[in-house]
Design a protein around this motif. Structure first.
Motif, PDB file in Angstrom:
ATOM      1  N   PRO A  28      36.150 -16.445  20.835  1.00  0.00           N
ATOM      2  CA  PRO A  28      36.732 -15.316  21.058  1.00  0.00           C
ATOM      3  C   PRO A  28      36.462 -14.246  19.603  1.00  0.00           C
ATOM      4  CG  PRO A  28      38.072 -16.941  20.460  1.00  0.00           C
ATOM      5  CD  PRO A  28      36.967 -17.704  20.402  1.00  0.00           C
ATOM      6  N   ALA A  29      35.725 -13.311  19.945  1.00  0.00           N
ATOM      7  CA  ALA A  29      35.653 -12.317  18.607  1.00  0.00           C
ATOM      8  C   ALA A  29      36.719 -11.869  17.957  1.00  0.00           C
ATOM      9  CB  ALA A  29      34.666 -11.429  18.997  1.00  0.00           C
ATOM     10  N   GLY A  30      38.157 -11.577  18.785  1.00  0.00           N
ATOM     11  CA  GLY A  30      39.028 -10.984  18.109  1.00  0.00           C
ATOM     12  C   GLY A  30      39.670 -12.053  17.228  1.00  0.00           C
ATOM     13  N   SER A  31      39.441 -13.396  17.419  1.00  0.00           N
ATOM     14  CA  SER A  31      40.153 -14.529  16.503  1.00  0.00           C
ATOM     15  C   SER A  31      39.814 -14.175  15.055  1.00  0.00           C
ATOM     16  CB  SER A  31      39.711 -15.850  16.832  1.00  0.00           C
ATOM     17  OG  SER A  31      39.807 -16.847  15.874  1.00  0.00           O
ATOM     18  N   ALA A  32      40.830 -14.265  14.092  1.00  0.00           N
ATOM     19  CA  ALA A  32      40.733 -14.129  12.583  1.00  0.00           C
ATOM     20  C   ALA A  32      39.788 -15.468  12.193  1.00  0.00           C
ATOM     21  CB  ALA A  32      41.857 -14.466  11.864  1.00  0.00           C
ATOM     22  N   HIS A  33      39.770 -16.669  12.827  1.00  0.00           N
ATOM     23  CA  HIS A  33      38.796 -17.757  12.319  1.00  0.00           C
ATOM     24  C   HIS A  33      37.379 -17.264  12.819  1.00  0.00           C
ATOM     25  CE1 HIS A  33      42.020 -20.348  11.335  1.00  0.00           C
ATOM     26  NE2 HIS A  33      42.612 -20.409  12.323  1.00  0.00           N
ATOM     27  N   THR A  34      37.183 -16.950  14.122  1.00  0.00           N
ATOM     28  CA  THR A  34      35.795 -16.484  14.415  1.00  0.00           C
ATOM     29  C   THR A  34      35.212 -15.559  13.299  1.00  0.00           C
ATOM     30  OG1 THR A  34      36.301 -16.855  16.811  1.00  0.00           O
ATOM     31  CG2 THR A  34      34.605 -15.545  16.330  1.00  0.00           C
ATOM     32  N   TRP A  53      34.286 -13.712  25.584  1.00  0.00           N
ATOM     33  CA  TRP A  53      34.808 -13.614  26.702  1.00  0.00           C
ATOM     34  C   TRP A  53      35.567 -12.236  26.721  1.00  0.00           C
ATOM     35  CZ3 TRP A  53      33.985 -14.760  31.674  1.00  0.00           C
ATOM     36  CH2 TRP A  53      34.953 -14.796  32.652  1.00  0.00           C
ATOM     37  N   HIS A  54      36.276 -11.893  25.711  1.00  0.00           N
ATOM     38  CA  HIS A  54      37.170 -11.010  25.402  1.00  0.00           C
ATOM     39  C   HIS A  54      36.509  -9.627  24.568  1.00  0.00           C
ATOM     40  CE1 HIS A  54      40.203 -13.447  27.449  1.00  0.00           C
ATOM     41  NE2 HIS A  54      40.138 -14.366  26.442  1.00  0.00           N
ATOM     42  N   ASP A  55      36.986  -8.587  24.753  1.00  0.00           N
ATOM     43  CA  ASP A  55      36.683  -7.334  24.162  1.00  0.00           C
ATOM     44  C   ASP A  55      37.359  -7.577  22.679  1.00  0.00           C
ATOM     45  OD1 ASP A  55      35.648  -5.006  22.968  1.00  0.00           O
ATOM     46  OD2 ASP A  55      37.333  -3.984  24.102  1.00  0.00           O
ATOM     47  N   PRO A  56      36.510  -7.471  21.504  1.00  0.00           N
ATOM     48  CA  PRO A  56      36.827  -7.877  20.341  1.00  0.00           C
ATOM     49  C   PRO A  56      37.439  -6.808  19.506  1.00  0.00           C
ATOM     50  CG  PRO A  56      34.718  -7.444  20.164  1.00  0.00           C
ATOM     51  CD  PRO A  56      35.013  -7.282  21.560  1.00  0.00           C
ATOM     52  N   GLY A  57      37.326  -5.228  20.202  1.00  0.00           N
ATOM     53  CA  GLY A  57      37.768  -4.449  19.209  1.00  0.00           C
ATOM     54  C   GLY A  57      36.859  -3.969  18.064  1.00  0.00           C
ATOM     55  N   PRO A  58      37.373  -3.283  17.079  1.00  0.00           N
ATOM     56  CA  PRO A  58      36.517  -2.965  16.166  1.00  0.00           C
ATOM     57  C   PRO A  58      36.006  -4.416  15.298  1.00  0.00           C
ATOM     58  CG  PRO A  58      38.305  -1.461  16.027  1.00  0.00           C
ATOM     59  CD  PRO A  58      38.594  -2.609  17.000  1.00  0.00           C
ATOM     60  N   TYR A  59      34.988  -4.205  14.770  1.00  0.00           N
ATOM     61  CA  TYR A  59      34.373  -5.474  14.015  1.00  0.00           C
ATOM     62  C   TYR A  59      33.600  -5.010  12.986  1.00  0.00           C
ATOM     63  CZ  TYR A  59      30.284  -5.374  16.964  1.00  0.00           C
ATOM     64  OH  TYR A  59      29.168  -4.970  17.615  1.00  0.00           O
ATOM     65  N   PRO A  60      33.192  -6.002  11.955  1.00  0.00           N
ATOM     66  CA  PRO A  60      32.173  -5.611  11.004  1.00  0.00           C
ATOM     67  C   PRO A  60      30.786  -5.363  11.336  1.00  0.00           C
ATOM     68  CG  PRO A  60      33.605  -7.396  10.124  1.00  0.00           C
ATOM     69  CD  PRO A  60      33.776  -7.478  11.670  1.00  0.00           C
ATOM     70  N   ARG A  64      26.823  -9.335  15.013  1.00  0.00           N
ATOM     71  CA  ARG A  64      26.718  -8.436  16.196  1.00  0.00           C
ATOM     72  C   ARG A  64      27.668  -9.407  17.433  1.00  0.00           C
ATOM     73  NH1 ARG A  64      23.062  -8.468  20.916  1.00  0.00           N
ATOM     74  NH2 ARG A  64      22.496  -6.420  21.529  1.00  0.00           N
ATOM     75  N   VAL A  65      28.456  -8.400  18.223  1.00  0.00           N
ATOM     76  CA  VAL A  65      29.132  -9.035  19.141  1.00  0.00           C
ATOM     77  C   VAL A  65      28.716  -8.524  20.689  1.00  0.00           C
ATOM     78  CG1 VAL A  65      31.636  -9.049  20.039  1.00  0.00           C
ATOM     79  CG2 VAL A  65      31.085  -9.326  17.580  1.00  0.00           C
ATOM     80  N   GLU A  66      28.658  -9.350  21.494  1.00  0.00           N
ATOM     81  CA  GLU A  66      28.379  -8.794  22.979  1.00  0.00           C
ATOM     82  C   GLU A  66      29.384  -9.384  23.848  1.00  0.00           C
ATOM     83  OE1 GLU A  66      26.180  -6.902  24.278  1.00  0.00           O
ATOM     84  OE2 GLU A  66      25.157  -6.427  22.269  1.00  0.00           O
TER      85      GLU A  66
END
Length: 395
Positions: A28-34, A53-60, A64-66
């Motif tokens: 989960p790209a929104g997770s603080a651990h990830t 699986w979920h939209d991460p919102g803004p990320y560094p 790369r996130v898909e």
């Protein structure tokens, strides 16, 4: 394969100049651990891609996130689309290693990849292992993903034992590796004036502050925490409770559940509205650590957990730990961390602890900080994970 936990050959003790790895995180790209492990691995020079699986919102921008396609579609249709999408992403990334975080939807996604794609590690989350004991479908996903993994990397010895005995994973393929505490937090000045932080959140300057360090959720028993506090506050006028709403779940059903649970917690908090504050907005890691340093007591009382980074950070910040009496937290106490372990019935034992608990002495705060610095430094943990990756990618 050698097992680092058994004191034999340490995985991947290669030269510092070893080539960067292509790492695919199914997580989960929104997770603080990830985000933390993705950031740390990217900082060490590796190419990190996250499939979520979920939209991460803004990320560094340094990894790369898909996101799986067809969000909001009928679940089986989206799952079929996601399987094809993930195989295409794997062909594009050509990962040297795949690391799956959680045994829920991301564990199920990993089953869509051909076994020969790359060595696969699994970090099982304690909450999902607990759910798998009650749900046959979750149990099947957990069984298939764990049995297929090249290595399993839980964060507590209790979960390692559960994985070994319930899912028949050989101990030689399990390494216990906690999240640790980021070096930047360990280097922070813990004796800084807490006044500005308390003023920012409306916390009285002279209060004894109890901080519920986990998100508001049934799994973290926030309602019981608020109920215990209202009992303790009747006889202790200096107590003040801070509760965190936490992140907003990406899943619509989970958002609805959070909304209903928050309503219950707010109703309980209203009984002592002058002595409790709910912080609605999500906090960054630095903001959370500042709040911990401005608090005296840190509360984490789930019925199951692993070696929680929030608990370790609260100890490093100097808080007295009020924890549920569960195996992973008993491990912390056995390691030498100063904790107050609270058995069930929780509302009664936590109310009693809040009634009598005092801030740690300066010597006890220093002892906890030194233990965390010695055993839980984040840079050491990420280096150990990197060594494990290199061990599994050797020809």
């Amino acid at each position: 394969m050698p097992n680092p936990d058994q004191g034999r050959q340490r995985p991947g003790n290669g030269p510092a100049s070893a080539a960067p790895l292509r790492i695919l995180l199914l997580a989960p790209a929104g997770s603080a651990h990830t985000r933390r492990w993705a950031n740390d691995l990217a900082t060490r020079g590796h190419t990190v891609s996250v499939c979520s699986w979920h939209d991460p919102g803004p990320y560094p921008a340094d990894w790369r996130v898909e996101t799986a396609p067809a969000a909001g579609a009928w679940w089986p249709w989206r799952a079929a689309r996601a399987a094809s999408w993930l195989r295409r992403e794997a062909r594009r990334v050509r990962p040297d290693i795949i690391h799956v975080h959680s045994l829920g939807v991301h564990g199920a996604m990993s089953l869509a990849l051909p076994a020969q794609t790359a060595p696969c590690l699994i970090t099982p989350w304690g909450s999902e292992l607990r759910a798998a004991t009650r749900h046959p479908g979750r149990a099947l996903v957990a069984w298939l993903t764990l049995r297929r993994a090249a290595w399993v990397v839980p964060t507590s010895h209790e979960v390692a034992g559960h994985v070994e005995h319930r899912y028949r994973i050989p101990r030689s393929r399990i390494t216990t590796l906690s999240w640790g505490v980021p070096d930047a937090l360990l280097g922070a000045q813990n004796d800084a004036d807490p006044g500005p932080v308390r003023a920012r959140y409306g916390i009285p300057a002279g209060a004894t502050v109890a901080l519920s360090i986990r998100s508001t959720a049934e799994v973290y028993r926030t309602h019981e925490i608020a109920a215990a506090f209202t009992r303790a506050a009747r006889v202790r006028s200096d107590l003040f409770l801070v509760v965190l709403a936490g992140h907003r779940p990406a899943n619509a059903e989970a958002r609805r559940a959070q909304h209903h649970y928050l309503a219950r917690v707010r109703k309980r908090m209203a009984e002592r509205a002058d002595r409790i504050i709910l912080i609605e907005q999500p906090l960054s890691q630095a903001e959370m650590f500042d709040l911990m340093r401005a608090s005296h007591l840190a509360i984490s009382v789930p019925q199951s957990d692993q070696r929680s980074s929030s608990v370790l950070e609260a100890a490093a910040a100097g808080c007295r730990l009020l924890l549920s009496d569960i195996a992973p937290y008993r491990e912390l106490a056995a390691d030498g961390l100063l904790t107050d372990l609270l058995p069930d019935p929780l509302e009664a034992t936590l109310a009693d602890a809040l009634t009598h608990a005092q801030p740690l002495t300066s010597d006890d705060r220093q002892a906890n900080r030194e233990l965390i610095d010695r055993t839980e430094r984040g840079s050491v943990k990420i280096a150990q994970l990197e060594q494990l990756y290199r061990h599994l990618t050797r020809p």
